[in-house]
Design an enzyme around this catalytic site. Sequence first.
Site, PDB file in Angstrom:
ATOM      1  N   GLU A 122       0.988  -1.192  -0.087  1.00 40.28           N
ATOM      2  CA  GLU A 122       0.009  -0.033   0.015  1.00 40.28           C
ATOM      3  C   GLU A 122       1.021   1.163  -0.010  1.00 40.28           C
ATOM      4  OE1 GLU A 122      -2.647   0.316   3.218  1.00 40.28           O
ATOM      5  OE2 GLU A 122      -4.143   1.698   2.212  1.00 40.28           O
ATOM      6  N   ALA A 133      -2.868   7.767   6.437  1.00 47.30           N
ATOM      7  CA  ALA A 133      -1.758   7.649   7.321  1.00 47.30           C
ATOM      8  C   ALA A 133      -0.544   6.970   6.812  1.00 47.30           C
ATOM      9  CB  ALA A 133      -2.327   6.692   8.243  1.00 47.30           C
ATOM     10  N   HIS A 134      -0.104   7.701   5.536  1.00 46.27           N
ATOM     11  CA  HIS A 134       1.036   7.342   4.971  1.00 46.27           C
ATOM     12  C   HIS A 134       1.944   8.732   5.038  1.00 46.27           C
ATOM     13  CE1 HIS A 134      -0.029   3.645   2.714  1.00 46.27           C
ATOM     14  NE2 HIS A 134      -1.168   3.931   3.298  1.00 46.27           N
ATOM     15  N   GLY A 242     -17.650   0.848  11.219  1.00 44.75           N
ATOM     16  CA  GLY A 242     -18.447   1.783  11.886  1.00 44.75           C
ATOM     17  C   GLY A 242     -17.934   3.300  11.898  1.00 44.75           C
ATOM     18  N   ASP A 267      -8.078  -3.855   7.267  1.00 45.79           N
ATOM     19  CA  ASP A 267      -7.117  -2.752   7.067  1.00 45.79           C
ATOM     20  C   ASP A 267      -6.746  -2.530   8.785  1.00 45.79           C
ATOM     21  OD1 ASP A 267      -5.476  -0.609   6.595  1.00 45.79           O
ATOM     22  OD2 ASP A 267      -7.133   0.790   6.485  1.00 45.79           O
ATOM     23  N   ALA A 302      -6.220   6.025  10.971  1.00 47.20           N
ATOM     24  CA  ALA A 302      -4.995   5.445  10.652  1.00 47.20           C
ATOM     25  C   ALA A 302      -5.077   3.920  10.666  1.00 47.20           C
ATOM     26  CB  ALA A 302      -3.812   5.843  11.483  1.00 47.20           C
TER      27      ALA A 302
HETATM   28 ZN   LIG Z   1      -4.286  -0.107   4.848  1.00 49.25          ZN
END
Ligand SMILES: [Zn+2]
Length: 378
Positions: A122, A133-134, A242, A267, A302
Amino acid sequence: MSLTLADARVVTPEGIHDGWLAIEDGRITHVGHGRAPRAGHSLGGRYVVPGFVDIHNHGGAGGSFPTGDQDGARDAVELHRRHGTTTLVASLVTAAVADLEAAASSLADLCDDGLLAGLHFEGPYISGARCGAHDPALLREPSPREFERLVKAGRGHVRMLTIAPELPGALDTVRAARDHGVLAALGHSDATYEQTLDGIDAGASVATHLYNALPPLGHRSPGPVAALLQDERVTVELVNDGVHVHPAMLRLACSVAGPGRTALVTDAMSAAGMGDGDYELGALRVTVSGGVARLAEGGTIAGSTLTMDVAFRRSVTEVGLTLSEASVAASLTPARVLGLDAQIGSIAAGKTADLVVLTDELEVAGVMRRGAWLTEPR
Ligand SMILES: [Zn+2]
């Protein structure tokens, strides 16, 4: 080794029936209706669904795949298995190319051992405008040449690359991925509708966590979401915790793409299965509060602390899928994405005995992988 599972409510893509399963040498050899012809392990009328297949997962139980640490990765796999995930692809996040090579090479050992079903990069070929969140300082322009280095480091186990199709060099990199048998997933992208279609035409076939890290649907600028949802060539990942996506937008995605093109993913990051506190995702610090993971700086979501059993349950209780539809989205569709649907992803004679036993409340009561109980239902 043969085993009969009796008194089950068997969930298949076609529906639910009262019945039984025969298992031999790690495979399902018969799916029966009604009473089992011989005594077996009674499931007491509980549901049995195929083991979950998670194609987007960064870790859990404190272990983080992006670090490449094998002990942590084992802990993460063990946690997710307890929650019903019998097939798991490890996702890395944006990092320096040498660090990605090192992590991929280390995790490739666990793929060789059958612990992981593959690797997913990713990043780093994603959009600075939608990097979530990279670490924006480590993003790179897509390069087929450079990507080949990453593929090589993964020793045949790289399964997926998330890429933003609007970046220079992206379409050539999508084609290079396809040529190496790697799925190109469009995501973390600021692309227009048309640029997204170009990416799909070049061979991309997955949408990385649809809606998240993409421009929103707009009626005059439909953007990537409309293109990805409507194109029959694309399977869309959804993070159903959610927090990432409102249930109404999940319903919208499922009604357009159908369970056959919808893959539930977690994730998850290292905090899954752990308490609130401070963690890391790649190079960035993450704070988990109330089970929600956010960057310490700026508060961007994140990853998640989701497990597949919860994603499955919520897709029934909050999104309104039937058990069969939820099971297709949690197992068969992601198995098909990986090209493994002849072996796993549904309860059928000839397939691997990867099974999850669920209570009426859809809580995990047992997990079987390759015919052996990881958690035996009592
Ligand atoms: Zn991810």
